[in-house]
Design an enzyme around this catalytic site. Structure first.
Site, PDB file in Angstrom:
ATOM      1  N   ASP A 282      -5.752  -3.994   2.305  1.00 32.62           N
ATOM      2  CA  ASP A 282      -4.596  -3.273   1.784  1.00 32.62           C
ATOM      3  C   ASP A 282      -3.318  -3.738   2.482  1.00 32.62           C
ATOM      4  OD1 ASP A 282      -4.480  -1.922   4.231  1.00 32.62           O
ATOM      5  OD2 ASP A 282      -5.626  -0.211   3.495  1.00 32.62           O
ATOM      6  N   VAL A 283      -2.205  -3.164   2.088  1.00 34.39           N
ATOM      7  CA  VAL A 283      -0.904  -3.666   2.543  1.00 34.39           C
ATOM      8  C   VAL A 283      -0.774  -3.608   4.057  1.00 34.39           C
ATOM      9  CG1 VAL A 283       1.588  -3.340   2.401  1.00 34.39           C
ATOM     10  CG2 VAL A 283       0.185  -3.012   0.372  1.00 34.39           C
TER      11      VAL A 283
END
Length: 331
Positions: free
Chosen positions: A98-99
């Protein structure tokens, strides 16, 4: 044009994803760099075509013109006429990050995209380093989330943390055996446990095969987690649950993947190395290891006598609730 360069772009390679960058944007960046490299390669010599051009008659002093057969290059394949030879590449992404997470991210080009499926089916473990901060809780288990509460942590010791981690690892190892559908009393189960190759045969909740504390300096601590079928948010929640078991609270400040299957940090290309030649070299270097490891996992899978499975094996509860099941043993 660029056929030799494209032929070497067939396989798997790993890059290092920095925090704050979406995996989708990373893939687009790598694709653009590869296209730039492929289109910059020296094009082959153009085809020759015979054209009849007007020219003076050879050996004649008179100013007469005649048609002469002449070889001229064909411009139909010139890049200024046709445009770039390569306009898109299909790049596959392995187990995603994820980010906020960083670390090893496996990518695939060409036939390597089918190898990603083989990696998924092998149920390989992944390694993470997870940083935690004692003393506060947030709504998203991250340091930048909305603050819910602050707590004291003076009573937390390294020994108490190690005991809780041992409980987590023990419970998840039991769950791992259950989801592997092995006969617990069989010689096969014993041998696979000794070799450390027990893996679930189907989908399962997050399973932790190993967890330990690498550094403890309150309020900060650093964990090393070996797991499978996880998400980075589940690892952040794990830090939160560990804080609760320590009779305090904790948030996660970093999730970093250090290994994905048979790709480690040493194999991951940094952002400055996301170009055609470095990626080609990385694919060629990894190819023998990828083939050997996938063949090894295929042999293990074929030799595994799977028992009938109906839902969750033997009434096992979700191992994510391990802390609630056995928290008393850590106290």
């Amino acid at each position: 044009m660029g056929s030799s360069g494209l032929a070497r772009l067939q396989g798997l390679f790993a890059v290092y994803k920095p925090p704050g960058l979406k995996w989708l944007h990373l893939r687009e960046t790598v694709e653009l760099q590869l296209l730039k490299g492929l289109n910059a390669q020296q094009p082959p010599a153009p085809d020759q075509r015979v054209r009849f051009l007007l020219g003076p008659v050879e050996g004649s002093e008179e100013k007469k013109l005649t048609l002469r057969a002449t070889n001229v290059p064909s411009l139909t394949t010139h890049r200024l006429v046709r445009g770039p030879a390569f306009t898109n590449l299909k790049i596959g992404v392995g187990h995603r990050l994820d980010v906020q997470a960083s670390g090893v991210l496996v990518l695939a080009v060409g036939h390597g995209r089918s190898l990603l499926t083989d990696m998924y089916d092998a149920h390989l473990t992944k390694d993470y380093t997870v940083r935690g901060l004692l003393g506060k809780a947030t709504d998203n288990f991250c340091e930048d989330g909305r603050l819910i509460e602050k707590t004291t942590y003076d009573h937390v010791t390294r020994e108490r943390l190690d005991r809780i981690l041992a409980v987590i690892q023990g419970s998840h190892q039991k769950a791992l055996v259950m989801y592997s559908n092995l006969d617990l009393k069989s010689q096969e189960a014993y041998e696979m446990a000794v070799q450390g190759v027990i893996r679930p045969m189907n989908k399962s909740p997050m399973l932790i095969s190993g967890i330990r504390c690498l550094h403890f300096a309150p309020p900060e601590f650093l964990l090393e987690v070996q797991c499978m079928h996880e998400t980075q948010q589940q690892l952040r929640k794990l830090v939160h649950e560990i804080g609760l078991e320590l009779k305090t609270s904790a948030v996660c400040t970093q999730v970093r993947r250090t290994r994905d299957g048979f790709f480690g940090l040493d194999d991951a290309l940094l952002r400055t190395q996301w170009d055609l030649h470095n990626i080609q070299d990385a694919i060629q270097a990894a190819a023998p290891r990828v083939a050997a490891e996938l063949q090894k996992n295929l042999s293990l899978k074929l030799g595994h006598h799977q028992l009938p499975s109906t839902g969750q094996p033997w009434g096992l509860k979700d191992p994510s609730s391990t802390l609630e099941l056995e928290s008393c043993s850590g106290q």
